[in-house]
Design a protein around this motif. Structure first.
Motif, mmCIF file in Angstrom:
data_model
loop_
_atom_site.group_PDB
_atom_site.id
_atom_site.type_symbol
_atom_site.label_atom_id
_atom_site.label_comp_id
_atom_site.label_asym_id
_atom_site.label_seq_id
_atom_site.Cartn_x
_atom_site.Cartn_y
_atom_site.Cartn_z
ATOM 1 N N THR A 103 36.621 48.983 45.561
ATOM 2 C CA THR A 103 37.538 50.137 44.643
ATOM 3 C C THR A 103 38.511 49.293 43.841
ATOM 4 O OG1 THR A 103 38.758 50.411 46.489
ATOM 5 C CG2 THR A 103 36.910 52.126 46.264
ATOM 6 N N ASP A 104 38.969 48.190 44.373
ATOM 7 C CA ASP A 104 39.953 47.464 43.625
ATOM 8 C C ASP A 104 39.258 46.222 42.953
ATOM 9 O OD1 ASP A 104 39.298 45.845 45.924
ATOM 10 O OD2 ASP A 104 41.416 45.650 46.224
ATOM 11 N N LYS A 172 29.399 38.477 44.429
ATOM 12 C CA LYS A 172 28.398 38.898 45.570
ATOM 13 C C LYS A 172 29.157 39.702 46.533
ATOM 14 C CE LYS A 172 25.568 36.729 48.774
ATOM 15 N NZ LYS A 172 24.859 35.172 49.214
ATOM 16 N N SER A 173 30.346 39.293 46.653
ATOM 17 C CA SER A 173 31.065 40.161 47.824
ATOM 18 C C SER A 173 31.742 41.350 47.223
ATOM 19 C CB SER A 173 32.385 39.169 48.405
ATOM 20 O OG SER A 173 33.319 38.956 47.250
ATOM 21 N N GLY A 174 31.717 41.539 45.985
ATOM 22 C CA GLY A 174 32.183 42.714 45.542
ATOM 23 C C GLY A 174 33.612 42.815 45.041
#
Length: 202
Positions: A103-104, A172-174
């Motif tokens: 979300t951030d 890759k980790s968001g």
């Protein structure tokens, strides 16, 4: 890490080019056409050929007609370079299409492929600066100047390589997400360059 693979492929492409050192030599890409490695090799070969086009056009004795010919070749090559960068970004967009950003999550100032583009150009700078240090017809001052620059370029490659790896890990980790803008170059487009579409009316 992708940077290690990219740097190895860039070095191979540059060395392969300089076996014959011919701008118009057919590219013999050793990697399968559907792979990232194929795109990376192609990218650096394109950059290497353009590097030498830039050398040719700077000959102070070049005839104006020949200079214009090479300037147009460079423009064409630069468009091919841009297209190849966008192919690399398309690869990463597909690779990370199922990643759900946090979300951030934040967008990076440049896409992975444009950072890789800088890494390819850096590989060329390193190769040619190293060649300067190997010349036997230079002064000690010239050698020292080139060696100092080479050391800086090598450090720059290390930093840029780490930054690229970190960016891809974050995507890759968001932690970050990809957002790609096409270059939208206008000067090669006959419908957008006023000189070109103006001439078409005459």
């Amino acid at each position: 890490m992708i940077s290690e693979t990219a740097n190895e492929i860039f070095q191979k492409a540059i060395q392969d080019y300089h076996i014959f050192d011919q701008i118009d030599r057919t590219i013999e890409n050793p990697y399968h056409k559907d792979t990232l490695e194929h795109l990376l090799y192609m990218k650096c070969w394109i950059d290497t050929a353009q590097w030498h086009m830039e050398d040719v056009v700077r000959d102070p004795k070049i005839a104006p007609e020949e200079g214009l010919y090479w300037k147009r070749r460079i423009d064409q090559q630069n468009q091919v370079r841009t297209d190849t960068v966008e192919f690399i970004d398309s690869y990463y967009l597909d690779l990370f299409k199922n990643v759900v950003p946090n979300t951030d999550a934040k967008v990076n100032s440049e896409s992975p492929a444009w950072a890789i583009d800088r890494l390819s150009i850096l590989a060329l700078k390193i190769y040619h600066m190293e060649q300067e240090t190997l010349r036997t017809d230079i002064s000690k001052a010239h050698f020292a100047k080139c060696k100092e620059k080479l050391d800086i370029l090598l450090e720059q490659r290390k930093d840029l390589s780490q930054s690229i790896d970190d960016l891809l890990t974050d995507i890759k980790s968001g932690k970050k997400y990809m957002k790609v803008y096409k270059q939208m170059k206008m000067y090669n487009d006959p419908t957008m360059n006023p000189v070109l579409y103006g001439n078409s009316k005459s």
